[in-house]
Design a protein around this motif. Structure first.
Motif, PDB file in Angstrom:
ATOM      1  N   ASP A   8       4.021  -1.087 -11.518  1.00 47.10           N
ATOM      2  CA  ASP A   8       4.334  -0.676 -10.147  1.00 47.10           C
ATOM      3  C   ASP A   8       3.148   0.006  -9.447  1.00 47.10           C
ATOM      4  OD1 ASP A   8       7.453  -1.232  -9.819  1.00 47.10           O
ATOM      5  OD2 ASP A   8       7.075  -0.570 -11.876  1.00 47.10           O
ATOM      6  N   HIS A  10       1.760  -1.204  -6.730  1.00 48.94           N
ATOM      7  CA  HIS A  10       2.169  -1.227  -5.329  1.00 48.94           C
ATOM      8  C   HIS A  10       1.039  -0.958  -4.340  1.00 48.94           C
ATOM      9  CE1 HIS A  10       6.411  -2.098  -5.615  1.00 48.94           C
ATOM     10  NE2 HIS A  10       6.603  -1.163  -6.530  1.00 48.94           N
ATOM     11  N   ASP A  36       4.936  -5.717  -9.882  1.00 46.47           N
ATOM     12  CA  ASP A  36       4.876  -4.995  -8.610  1.00 46.47           C
ATOM     13  C   ASP A  36       3.454  -4.498  -8.373  1.00 46.47           C
ATOM     14  OD1 ASP A  36       7.400  -5.593  -7.836  1.00 46.47           O
ATOM     15  OD2 ASP A  36       8.178  -3.546  -7.862  1.00 46.47           O
TER      16      ASP A  36
HETATM   17 FE   LIG Z   1       8.349  -1.326  -7.909  1.00 42.62          FE
END
Ligand SMILES: [Fe+2]
Length: 239
Positions: A8, A10, A36
């Motif tokens: 993640d 991101h 992600d």
């Molecule tokens: Fe996520």
């Protein structure tokens, strides 16, 4: 083998840069991402460049599949939807193709498996022990000892041996050889556990604190020395 596990990210280039500096210091054998890579933050293209430069492989997250255009953000909240559509516009066709081809899940090493949400779906959230216990049976192979997952942005360790083996906080954890685990490294780019520092983990499959040795030879030595049989037998069973 030592694996640096990140998840993640991101599109948070600042967090990723700091994490990779720490990874460099720890010198793992390899780095793996649980998906992600993009969405939410400001540097999707730059984050992918850094991942390519560092040869970091990844599986696909629920934001990756939307940002590359394979799915539409119909289940996203308004903020996530806006960020995913913003991200789409900033990714080159080549980078979108890269995201589109990410695998859903992957065996990253002998008995270590990686998923984004859960073994059933990249969109599932493993939030507690009950969720994790339910997921063990859905792993593709019974020999898998560690399943790494992300998606919740919360670092956690859940064991198939129940609550006394669970931890859901940072720190160093010795993994028992006989147990199976679901492990979440937390999020690099958008932590949600009340600690704004980037999160990740190092999995060392040789550092469980247990070292095999020639038990039989030690048992024979006990017997040869004329010591009680019991002392040899307890070496065999480890009790
Ligand atoms: Fe996520």
């Amino acid at each position: 083998m030592r694996f640096a596990i990140i998840s993640d990210i991101h599109s948070n280039l600042h967090a990723l840069t700091a994490v990779l500096e720490e990874v460099d210091r720890l010198k793992p054998d390899s780095i793996f991402s649980l998906g992600d890579l993009v969405g939410y933050n400001a540097f999707p293209s730059e984050v992918l460049d850094v991942l390519f430069q560092n040869k970091i492989t990844s599986i696909m997250g629920n934001h990756d599949i939307v940002c590359c255009g394979l799915e539409n953000p119909i289940w996203f909240n308004a903020v996530a939807r806006e960020a995913s559509l913003w991200t789409r516009k900033r990714l080159s066709e080549e980078k979108k193709r890269y995201l589109c081809k990410l695998p859903n899940e992957k065996a990253i090493h002998d008995r270590i498996y990686a998923v984004h949400g859960s073994p059933m779906s990249r969109d599932d959230y493993i939030m507690d022990l009950m969720d994790a216990l339910n997921c063990f049976q859905h792993l593709p192979d019974k020999s898998i000892r560690i399943c790494l997952y992300g998606h919740t942005h919360l670092p956690a360790i859940y064991s198939d041996q129940g609550p006394s083996h669970d931890t859901a906080h940072a720190g160093k954890h010795l993994l028992a050889t006989r147990n199976r685990y679901f492990i979440n490294p937390g999020s690099v780019g958008q932590p949600r556990d009340g600690d704004n520092r980037a999160s990740g983990c190092l999995v060392d499959d040789g550092e469980d604190g247990r070292i095999e040795y020639d038990v039989t030879a030690a048992m024979k030595s006990v017997l040869k020395a004329g010591l009680p049989h019991f002392l040899a037998e307890r070496l065999q069973v480890g009790a």
